[in-house]
Design a protein around this motif. Structure first.
Motif, mmCIF file in Angstrom:
data_model
loop_
_atom_site.group_PDB
_atom_site.id
_atom_site.type_symbol
_atom_site.label_atom_id
_atom_site.label_comp_id
_atom_site.label_asym_id
_atom_site.label_seq_id
_atom_site.Cartn_x
_atom_site.Cartn_y
_atom_site.Cartn_z
ATOM 1 N N ALA A 214 5.308 -7.154 -11.790
ATOM 2 C CA ALA A 214 6.085 -6.195 -11.002
ATOM 3 C C ALA A 214 7.504 -6.091 -11.550
ATOM 4 N N GLU A 215 8.022 -7.199 -12.085
ATOM 5 C CA GLU A 215 9.399 -7.179 -12.598
ATOM 6 C C GLU A 215 9.520 -6.424 -13.907
ATOM 7 N N THR A 216 8.431 -6.349 -14.646
ATOM 8 C CA THR A 216 8.514 -5.616 -15.911
ATOM 9 C C THR A 216 8.109 -4.152 -15.738
ATOM 10 N N ASP A 217 7.279 -3.857 -14.760
ATOM 11 C CA ASP A 217 6.932 -2.456 -14.487
ATOM 12 C C ASP A 217 8.172 -1.693 -14.021
ATOM 13 N N LYS A 218 8.066 -0.375 -14.067
ATOM 14 C CA LYS A 218 9.136 0.449 -13.488
ATOM 15 C C LYS A 218 9.166 0.216 -11.985
ATOM 16 N N SER A 219 10.331 -0.072 -11.485
ATOM 17 C CA SER A 219 10.466 -0.268 -10.049
ATOM 18 C C SER A 219 10.710 1.068 -9.352
ATOM 19 N N LEU A 220 10.661 1.061 -8.035
ATOM 20 C CA LEU A 220 10.960 2.279 -7.286
ATOM 21 C C LEU A 220 12.359 2.766 -7.633
ATOM 22 N N LEU A 221 13.287 1.839 -7.774
ATOM 23 C CA LEU A 221 14.653 2.230 -8.129
ATOM 24 C C LEU A 221 14.685 2.903 -9.501
ATOM 25 N N ASP A 222 13.955 2.351 -10.462
ATOM 26 C CA ASP A 222 13.876 2.984 -11.783
ATOM 27 C C ASP A 222 13.273 4.388 -11.677
ATOM 28 N N LEU A 223 12.225 4.504 -10.854
ATOM 29 C CA LEU A 223 11.558 5.805 -10.726
ATOM 30 C C LEU A 223 12.475 6.823 -10.059
ATOM 31 N N VAL A 224 13.279 6.352 -9.121
ATOM 32 C CA VAL A 224 14.235 7.248 -8.471
ATOM 33 C C VAL A 224 15.268 7.706 -9.495
ATOM 34 N N ASN A 225 15.675 6.783 -10.363
ATOM 35 C CA ASN A 225 16.625 7.159 -11.417
ATOM 36 C C ASN A 225 16.027 8.258 -12.301
ATOM 37 N N ASP A 226 14.795 8.059 -12.719
ATOM 38 C CA ASP A 226 14.163 9.049 -13.595
ATOM 39 C C ASP A 226 14.023 10.398 -12.901
ATOM 40 N N VAL B 28 2.345 -15.972 -9.674
ATOM 41 C CA VAL B 28 3.535 -15.841 -10.515
ATOM 42 C C VAL B 28 3.343 -14.660 -11.454
ATOM 43 N N GLY B 29 2.162 -14.572 -12.018
ATOM 44 C CA GLY B 29 1.874 -13.470 -12.932
ATOM 45 C C GLY B 29 2.037 -12.116 -12.260
ATOM 46 N N ILE B 30 1.588 -12.031 -11.040
ATOM 47 C CA ILE B 30 1.701 -10.768 -10.301
ATOM 48 C C ILE B 30 3.169 -10.382 -10.129
ATOM 49 N N HIS C 173 0.840 -1.207 0.000
ATOM 50 C CA HIS C 173 0.000 0.000 0.000
ATOM 51 C C HIS C 173 0.877 1.260 0.000
ATOM 52 N N GLU C 174 1.897 1.262 0.831
ATOM 53 C CA GLU C 174 2.782 2.427 0.907
ATOM 54 C C GLU C 174 3.637 2.554 -0.357
ATOM 55 N N THR C 175 4.196 1.429 -0.789
ATOM 56 C CA THR C 175 5.073 1.466 -1.970
ATOM 57 C C THR C 175 4.300 1.922 -3.206
ATOM 58 N N ASP C 176 3.084 1.426 -3.353
ATOM 59 C CA ASP C 176 2.281 1.831 -4.514
ATOM 60 C C ASP C 176 2.001 3.328 -4.485
ATOM 61 N N SER C 177 1.688 3.832 -3.315
ATOM 62 C CA SER C 177 1.364 5.262 -3.242
ATOM 63 C C SER C 177 2.600 6.093 -3.551
ATOM 64 N N ILE C 178 3.756 5.631 -3.108
ATOM 65 C CA ILE C 178 4.999 6.341 -3.412
ATOM 66 C C ILE C 178 5.256 6.321 -4.919
ATOM 67 N N GLU D 122 6.922 -10.092 -4.689
ATOM 68 C CA GLU D 122 6.404 -8.967 -5.478
ATOM 69 C C GLU D 122 6.959 -7.636 -4.931
ATOM 70 N N LEU D 123 7.049 -7.559 -3.609
ATOM 71 C CA LEU D 123 7.563 -6.334 -2.995
ATOM 72 C C LEU D 123 9.021 -6.103 -3.388
ATOM 73 N N GLU D 124 9.821 -7.163 -3.321
ATOM 74 C CA GLU D 124 11.221 -7.038 -3.753
ATOM 75 C C GLU D 124 11.289 -6.512 -5.181
ATOM 76 N N ALA D 125 10.440 -7.077 -6.040
ATOM 77 C CA ALA D 125 10.457 -6.658 -7.449
ATOM 78 C C ALA D 125 10.030 -5.203 -7.586
ATOM 79 N N LYS D 126 9.007 -4.804 -6.850
ATOM 80 C CA LYS D 126 8.535 -3.418 -6.940
ATOM 81 C C LYS D 126 9.603 -2.437 -6.475
ATOM 82 N N LEU D 127 10.358 -2.838 -5.470
ATOM 83 C CA LEU D 127 11.392 -1.940 -4.966
ATOM 84 C C LEU D 127 12.542 -1.837 -5.964
ATOM 85 N N GLY D 128 12.809 -2.949 -6.670
ATOM 86 C CA GLY D 128 13.865 -2.840 -7.676
ATOM 87 C C GLY D 128 14.724 -4.080 -7.846
ATOM 88 N N LEU D 129 14.379 -5.154 -7.181
ATOM 89 C CA LEU D 129 15.170 -6.369 -7.385
ATOM 90 C C LEU D 129 14.907 -6.926 -8.778
#
Lengths: 351, 351, 351, 351
Positions: free
Chosen positions: C165-177, C159-161, C59-64, C132-139
Motif C-alpha cells: 500500500a505504501e508503494t502504490d499510488k495513494s488516494l492523496l497521490d491520485l487526487v494530485n494527479d 507487513v507485505g500488505i 472497500h470504499e477506499t478501493d472503489s474510490i 494499511e488504510l493509513e497508507a492507502k489514504l496517503g500516509l
C-alpha cells in the motif's frame, strides 16, 4: 382538589422565556456596514447558545460548590447524590457543546471571510464566562496559557469576576478538602496503625506489579502518596492541588469502589475525569475547526487561533492529578482484603 | 497593507453578542414564589437555546425560499449549491436539537415536579417560532394536530405571524414549482413525444418489477404520476402538494441522479427527507421524554402531552409526498437508457 | 410478474451473515487461564467491530481509487458523484468509530487490570488493516511515528500488505494527479496567458489582504503555488505530495466552488478534510481513553500508549496540504471575476 | 519484578481477535450472481457488527441476571454497583447501535435496489439473537407483534433458544422479585402497621394533587399499588409483570432516592427506562430508514417492513410498568417525612 400555586399573572411561554429580549439580540456587523454576510447570523447565534449553556454550567458548578463547602457532606442525605447527578449533567451539557461544533463547521472558510474582518478585535477567546468557569473548576492562573493577554479585551468588571474565581476555593480545592476530611479517613490514613500497615502492604504490592520499564513509577508513588522528595519550598508545593492525604483517600475509593459508602465518591471522582475529557474534546475539536477555517491566518482577537488552542488543550487539564492516580492501581484479585470491622464501616446499617 | 474595515467602535465580544440581554433573561417562577427549584434554570435555558436555534432555522429557511422563489433558479450560478448547503445546515442544526434532549432528560420527574405546577399554563407547545417554521416548510393547517387549540395561548401578533406563513408559499410549494418548471422538464414530460414513450416504458418496467403482494402500487403509480383516478374536486386535490408533473420530475432526478445537472437537485430532494427525518426524531424523542417525565399526567399548558406529540409525530410529516416516490423506483440495471442528445443536455459544456 | 432472481438455495439471514463464524470467534484469554474477567469479552468484541468497519473502509477506499485512477474521470457520468458519496460514507463510518470509544470507556481501569497482563504482547496498535488504510489514504512511511516497531508484531504477510500500500499510488497521490489533469486546467494554469494574469492578479489581492503579522504567508504563497524557493533536491521535494499545479487547481475550486463543474470537486476536497478531522478525533479520543485507562503504565504491546498516540495525532495528518490551502483565500467580494467564456466552460450545456 | 502471566504462546492481535474468521465472512450474493452491487458489502458488514454487539448485550444481560437471581443481592458488596454499571453499559452500546443507522442511511434506495431482490427471503427481522434479547429482558410472547411468523424463517435450534428465554425468568421478572424481597420492604409494606399509615397518607396526598382532568389516576393508583379492581382471573393477572408490592417498593425508591440505601436501586430502575428508550429510538429510526429505503414495497423477508416496525415500536415497551410509576409521584416538599428510625435504616453505619 389541587390548589394551583398562583403564577405570575398573564404569564405565557413567550414572556416566561423573555423571548422579546432573546430574539432581538442579534445585530450583525455586516448589516450595519451594508455588506450583508448570510453566515454572520449563525456566528452570533451559536455563540449566544454557548454563553447560555455556560450560564447553566455556572449554575450547576455553584450548587455543587455549595454542597462541597459544608464542613461535613452528609453521607446519609441526598447531598452527595445531588452532587454526582449535577456533575453528570455538566458532562451531558459539554457533550452538546462539543456536538455544536458540527454546526459551526457548516460555515466554510470562504463564508467566514465574508465578515471575519469586521469582527476584529472581538474574538471567541474572550468569553469571560468560560474563563470564570475554568477558574471555578480549578484552573490556576499560573497554568493558564496566554496569561498576559487574557484580560486585555474584557470589561474591568468581568476581569474582576474571573480574578475572584481564581482566589476563591475551586472545585478541585473543595474536592481536596472533602477527600482529606472523609469520615473514614482516620481508618486508612497513615496516622492509624492498621492503616499504616495497609499502605505499606499496598506499596509493596504495587511495586511488585511494575514491569522493568515502569520502575520510575515507584518513586512517583512515594512522592504522590507520601510527599517524599517534595521540597518544602512553597513555590514548589503550590504546583500540586491534591495533598498526599487526599490522594490516598482517592486511591482507596478507586480500589474499593464496590463498598456502599464508596460508590458515590467513586462516581464523583469519575465525573471530574469526564468533565476534563469533554473539556479536552471541546478544545481539540475547536482547535481543528479554527485550523480549517483560518489556517495560518490570525484569529479574530489577534491571536494565532490554532496555537492558542493547542497550548490550552495541553495545559488546561484541570483534574490531571486525579487522572494520574490511575497509574497506581493493582489487580483486583491481588488487593489486600479489609478487616470485618472495616467492611462493616463501609456498609449499611441494614444488611 | 490590509485596510481593516472599521468596526462599530468599542465593540468587544460581550457587546457584540448582546450578552447583557442574553444573560439577564432568566427569571425562575420558583424564585419569585420563594420556593426555589434548582432545575427550573435548566428548563428556562434549554428552551431559550431552542428558540435561538429556531431563529437560525428561520434565517436559513427564508434565505432558501428567496432563491427558490426566483422565476428561474440559475443552474450556472452558485444558487442551487447554496440552497443545498443551507438545507444540510438545517439538518445539522436539527441533530443538535435532538441531542439536547439528553440534557433535558437529566431532569428527573421528581425534579420537574418541584416547579411544574408554577408554570401552568405556560407550555413548551406554545413556541410560535416552531409553529411558524412548520408552516414555512409546508405543514398545512388542515394537517395540523390540535388545530383548535394551537393559537389560544399565543399573543395575537404571533398568531398572525403563523397564519401569514400558512398562506404564503411554503418551501414544499416552492419545490413543487421548481420541479414543474425545470429547464429540462419538456424533454421528459408527457407533452413531449419521446418523453411520452419514456414514461410508457418506465411504467411497464415498474409494474413488471412488482411482487404479487405489491400490485396495488400499480394504481398508485398512475394516480401520482398521471393524475388518473384523481377527482376533479378541488377539495380533494388540495390534499396533494406535488403535482403529477412535479412528481415525474422528482422521480427522474432520483433515477438519473448521476448526471451532472441532476446531482444538486438530487441532493436538494434528499435534504428535504433528512429534515423530515430529524423533525420526526425530535418529536419522537420529545414524546418519550414527556412520557417519562409526566406519565399520564396533564402537561403544562393543559394538553395531554404525550398524546399530542404522538399524533403530531404521525401527522406532521411535511415532505411525505417526496418520500413516497421511493416506492416507484426500479433497479438501475433495468433503467431505460437515455438518448445521446438527452445525455448531452444533462452534462457540462466542457467535457 | 416479477421474476425473483434465484438466490443461493437455503439461504437465510443467519447463514448469509456467516454468523456461525462471527459469533464463535471470541476466546477470552482470561477464561483459558481460569481467571475469568467479565470485561474481556467487551475488549474482544469492540475490536472485532473495529476490524469489520476497517474492512468496509477499505472497500470504499478501493472503489474510490479505482475511479480516480482512470485517465479521465468523466465529469458527465456518475463517477465523480459516486466518489464524493463514498468519501462521505467513510466520514460517517468514522463518526461511529469515534462514538464507539464511549463504550470502551465504560471499562474502568480496575476492570481492565483484571485481564490486561494476559494480553501482552498483543496490542491494539497492531491492526494491520488500519495501518494499511493509513497508507492507502496517503500516509508516507517517513511520516509514520514509531516506524521501527510498526511491523515487528505483525505476520509477514500483513507487513507485505502494508508495504505494498505504501508503494502504490495513494488516494492523496491520485487526487494530485486528478487536480493536475483537470480538463479545465489549461484555462487557468500558468501556461495560459490569461491564466497567468489571473494568478498575478490573485497573488496581489491576497498579499494586500494580509495583516502585518501575517506577512510570512506571502512567501509561503509563492512556494506552494509557484514552487519558488523549493530546492530541486529530490529529497526535499518528496516531502510535498501536491504539486504547485495541483495546488492552484485546488485553490481555484475552493474560490469558485459555486460554478456547476466545480461543485463536486469542492465536495471531494472537503470530504478529504472531513476524513482527516475524524481520523484526528479518533486518535485524540483514543489517546485520552488510553491515558485514563493505564496512565503512565506501559500499554499492551509494550509501547507507552499515550505517547505513541500523541505523536501519531500530531504527525499523521494525511491531507494537511489540502487543509493548508485555506490560508490563501481572499474575500468573495474581492475575487477576480471570470470572463464570460470561462463562465460558460464552467457550466451546463442547457441553461 | 512483575511475573507476566504466561499467555497462549504465539498470540498476537490478529490471532487473538480471530481475524482470519471475522474478515473472511463476507460473501455478497451479488458477486455470486455476477451482478456485483457495491453496497452489499456495507449491508453485510453493518449487520455483522450489529450481531457482534447483540452478543455483547447478551453477555451483559446474562451477568446481570446471575446477580439478580441470588436469593439476596448483597447491598454491602459490589454486586448492585456492578448491576447498575452493566445496565449503563447496555445503554451506551444501544446508543452506538442507534447511531449506526446513520451509516445505513448512506445507502440510497437505488443503491439498495441493486441487490435487494437477491436477498429474499433473508431479512433483518430474522435476528434470533435480537429476539432472544427481547425475551430475556422481558418481552412476553403474547405482547410480540407478528408472533405467527416470528420463527418461520429461523433454524429450529434458534427457535428453541428464543423459546427457552421466554420461559426462563426475564430481567423484568427478576426485578419484580428483587423489589418484592427488598430487605427493607417489611418496613414500608402494607403488612406493617406504620407502613400502612404511610401508604394511606401518601394516597391522600397523591389524590389531592390531581387536577380535575386527571381524576382517573386515582383509580389507577389503587389498581396498581393495591390490586383493587383486578380480577382474580389468572388470564388477566398475567398481563401485569410487576406485583402491587413490587410497585410500592419501586415507588418508594423513586420518592426517597436520596437516602444511601436507595441510591443504587434508583439508578437500577432508571437504567431499565433508559434501555427501553434506546430500544425505542432504535426501532423508530430503523422504521424511518426502512420507510425511506423501500417505501410501500415489501421488505426482504416478505413482511411489510415499516408496518412491522411501527407495530413493534408501539407494543414492545418492555419496562412500561416501571415507566408508568412516574404518573404517581408528588412534589418533594409535600412528601411524608420518615421517622428517625426509618432514616437510620436507610443509611450507613458510619455517619
Amino acid at each position: 382538589m389541587q390548589k394551583l400555586i398562583p403564577m405570575t399573572s398573564g404569564m405565557n411561554y413567550h414572556d416566561y422565556l423573555q423571548l422579546d429580549k432573546i430574539l432581538n439580540a442579534q445585530f450583525p456587523e455586516s448589516e450595519k456596514q451594508k455588506l450583508p454576510a448570510h453566515d454572520e447570523m449563525l456566528f452570533i447565534i451559536i455563540h449566544q447558545t454557548y454563553e447560555l449553556w455556560f450560564k447553566q454550567l455556572h449554575h450547576e458548578t455553584d450548587s455543587i460548590a455549595t454542597f462541597m463547602k459544608k464542613p461535613a457532606l452528609n453521607d446519609n442525605s441526598p447531598e452527595l447524590q445531588t452532587v454526582v447527578h449535577r456533575l453528570n449533567r455538566i458532562v451531558t451539557i459539554f457533550r452538546v457543546l462539543v456536538h455544536q461544533i458540527d454546526v459551526m463547521e457548516t460555515m466554510t472558510p470562504m463564508d467566514f471571510l465574508d465578515f471575519r474582518d469586521m469582527l476584529r478585535p472581538a474574538s471567541g477567546f474572550q468569553s469571560w464566562q468560560f474563563k470564570e468557569l475554568e477558574a471555578k473548576l480549578g484552573l490556576k492562573f499560573h497554568h493558564r496559557h496566554g496569561q498576559e493577554h487574557y484580560t486585555s479585551q474584557l470589561r474591568a468588571e468581568h476581569v474582576g469576576i474571573i480574578k475572584k474565581a481564581e482566589t476563591d476555593k475551586s472545585l478541585l480545592d473543595l474536592v481536596n478538602d472533602w477527600l482529606e476530611r472523609m469520615p473514614l479517613a482516620p481508618s486508612w490514613s497513615s496516622k492509624n496503625e492498621g492503616a499504616d500497615s495497609f499502605w505499606t502492604d499496598y506499596r509493596n504490592l504495587y511495586i511488585n506489579s511494575l514491569a522493568d520499564a515502569e520502575k520510575d513509577n515507584s518513586q512517583a508513588f512515594d512522592e504522590i502518596f507520601f510527599d517524599s522528595g517534595n521540597s518544602q519550598d512553597p513555590a514548589d508545593i503550590k504546583q500540586r492541588s491534591l495533598s498526599a492525604e487526599a490522594c490516598r483517600a482517592a486511591l482507596f475509593i478507586m480500589l474499593y469502589r464496590g463498598y456502599p459508602i464508596l460508590q458515590l465518591p467513586f462516581q464523583l471522582l469519575n465525573g471530574l475525569l469526564e468533565i476534563d475529557e469533554q473539556l479536552s474534546n471541546w478544545r481539540y475539536r475547536h482547535m481543528n475547526m479554527v485550523h480549517r477555517m483560518i489556517g495560518t491566518r490570525i484569529g479574530t482577537g489577534g491571536s494565532s487561533g490554532k496555537n492558542y488552542l493547542k497550548a490550552a488543550a495541553d495545559k488546561h487539564y484541570i483534574f490531571r492529578e486525579v487522572a494520574q492516580l490511575n497509574s497506581f492501581l493493582i489487580e483486583r484479585r491481588k488487593l489486600p482484603s479489609l478487616s470485618t470491622g472495616m467492611e462493616k464501616l463501609l456498609g449499611f446499617v441494614h444488611s
